[in-house]
Design an enzyme around this catalytic site. Structure first.
Site, mmCIF file in Angstrom:
data_model
loop_
_atom_site.group_PDB
_atom_site.id
_atom_site.type_symbol
_atom_site.label_atom_id
_atom_site.label_comp_id
_atom_site.label_asym_id
_atom_site.label_seq_id
_atom_site.Cartn_x
_atom_site.Cartn_y
_atom_site.Cartn_z
ATOM 1 N N SER A 71 1.908 -1.080 -9.766
ATOM 2 C CA SER A 71 2.343 -1.590 -8.452
ATOM 3 C C SER A 71 2.581 -0.526 -7.394
ATOM 4 O O SER A 71 2.828 -0.875 -6.226
ATOM 5 C CB SER A 71 3.615 -2.433 -8.614
ATOM 6 O OG SER A 71 3.298 -3.708 -9.105
ATOM 7 N N LYS A 74 0.768 -0.757 -4.109
ATOM 8 C CA LYS A 74 1.260 -1.462 -2.919
ATOM 9 C C LYS A 74 1.675 -0.511 -1.794
ATOM 10 O O LYS A 74 1.869 -0.963 -0.652
ATOM 11 C CB LYS A 74 2.437 -2.364 -3.297
ATOM 12 C CG LYS A 74 2.072 -3.498 -4.265
ATOM 13 C CD LYS A 74 3.271 -4.379 -4.551
ATOM 14 C CE LYS A 74 2.924 -5.551 -5.459
ATOM 15 N NZ LYS A 74 2.866 -5.187 -6.879
ATOM 16 N N SER A 131 8.444 -6.133 -5.263
ATOM 17 C CA SER A 131 7.090 -5.871 -5.752
ATOM 18 C C SER A 131 6.292 -7.158 -5.956
ATOM 19 O O SER A 131 5.571 -7.310 -6.946
ATOM 20 C CB SER A 131 7.141 -5.067 -7.066
ATOM 21 O OG SER A 131 5.890 -4.501 -7.353
#
Length: 396
Positions: A71, A74, A131
């Site tokens: 993640s 991102k 997230s």
């Protein structure tokens, strides 16, 4: 009989010799000439520590090996969101609608429903705090029309930042594709881009908990966003940025902390568990803050116009080419920085705007540590015979 006595005496002397030698340090050990092997700073396979203002790399371990980012992907998604805001294509109050595809995302999510709408600012919080994979895809579709097109833009942006060992396949890091990869150094590069170009992101990434409201056909409900970055609660000065973990990527983190005017970016990749991830990020930050002092010249000497010979104007305005920062990494202070303005008393026309006229040089302990160019802020052409005649006639 005599031989036995000799053997006993020899054995006795050997024991004494060994005990004496063990009671003293090896040569040089006491004075530091021979040092015990130091334990590594981090246990994770890869890590990078970067100073944000100058981009200086303070520590690195296997910084260029391609790894799955999970993640922390991102971070690039957030860069493109803030790019769109800066370009006027997007506003924090704009409404974003969740598609069926965005809703179908697994992993970390904020449980957006198909057809549900949230404003852009709420979506940013869902991405950076909790997230949310669903929020990431919804924003990608809103900006680019599809996640696939958005990912193309992510890769173009990465290339522009010099992220030579990065390739994205999705906007949230959930993919298991081997073609979705980056490195610890490249993560530091995009983290620096995000927090220096769009420092407002830190006001979101430093939020520990916040409630959002789901408004769907079934009514309204409250959902609490809880930050996945536990360093916010355990490390002084931590203000972000993004965590990531999957079974393949293991545990990743890009942590940002600020102390005494210094901002550090600590990147950990492929940590075996979340505790190692946090410990390694904190260890690098501690190392950096103990070593670094940042000098920023916030009051450079005022520049007067430079006199010109043979020009249609008598002088030309000057300006600095940016500011000056210097990062010292020996743990010492930066209290004795001296400046020296190197400019001629006059110059000869023609001069062009943007050309170098001189420089402001910085010294510390008698050694040059850097400089800033001084540029002409305007163009001045050389006077012709006709210009001189006009001037003369004007005087008459």
């Amino acid at each position: 009989m005599l031989r036995k006595q000799i053997k006993r005496i020899a054995a006795f002397l050997l024991v004494i010799a060994l005990s004496i030698s063990n009671s003293f340090p090896a040569y040089g050990e006491e004075n530091g000439d021979v040092q015990a092997e130091e334990s590594p700073l981090i246990a994770s396979p890869a890590g990078v520590l970067m100073e944000a203002e100058t981009g200086t790399l303070i520590f690195e371990k296997d910084k260029d090996t391609r790894r799955r980012p999970a993640s922390i992907t991102k971070i690039m998604t957030l860069i493109l969101i803030f790019d769109a805001i800066e370009n006027g294509m997007l506003d924090l109050k704009d409404t974003v609608t969740t598609s069926a595809y965005a809703k179908s995302m697994g992993g970390s999510q904020v449980f957006l429903e198909e057809g549900e709408t949230q404003d852009v600012e709420t979506m940013i919080k869902c991405i950076v705090i909790a997230s949310g994979n669903d929020a990431s895809v919804a924003m990608a579709e809103h900006i680019a029309g599809s996640e696939a097109e958005f990912v193309k833009q992510m890769n173009e942006r990465a290339k522009g930042l010099g992220m030579e060992n990065t390739h994205f396949q999705d906007c949230c890091g959930l993919t298991e594709s081997e073609e979705h990869y980056t490195t610890a150094y490249d993560v530091a590069l995009m983290s620096r881009e995000l927090i220096t170009k769009y420092p407002e992101i830190l006001s979101y990434s430093s939020i520990w908990m916040e409630d959002i409201t789901h408004m769907t056909s079934r009514g309204s409900s409250t959902f609490t966003l809880t930050n996945t970055n536990k360093l916010l609660r355990s490390y002084e000065g931590c203000v972000g940025l993004k965590t990531g973990s999957t079974s393949l990527a293991k545990f990743c983190l890009s942590a940002v902390a600020q102390r005494d005017g210094i901002t550090l970016i600590s990147v950990v990749m492929t940590a075996p568990d979340y505790k190692v991830r946090l410990n390694d990020a904190a260890a690098m930050l501690n190392y950096g803050f103990s070593k670094c002092s940042l000098y920023v010249d916030e009051d450079p000497p005022e520049l007067s116009a430079l006199k010109l010979k043979k020009g249609v104007e008598e002088d030309a305005a000057l300006s600095y080419k940016g500011g000056f920062q210097y990062l010292r990494m020996d743990g010492k202070s930066l209290s004795d920085v001296k400046k020296e303005l190197n400019l001629p008393k006059e110059a000869e026309a023609p001069v062009r705007k943007g050309e170098k006229a001189g420089e402001l040089v910085y010294y510390m302990d008698g050694e040059k540590i850097g400089s800033v160019d001084i540029l002409y802020a305007e163009s001045v052409r050389k006077a012709t015979y006709g210009d001189c005649l006009k001037t003369l006639l004007g005087l008459l």
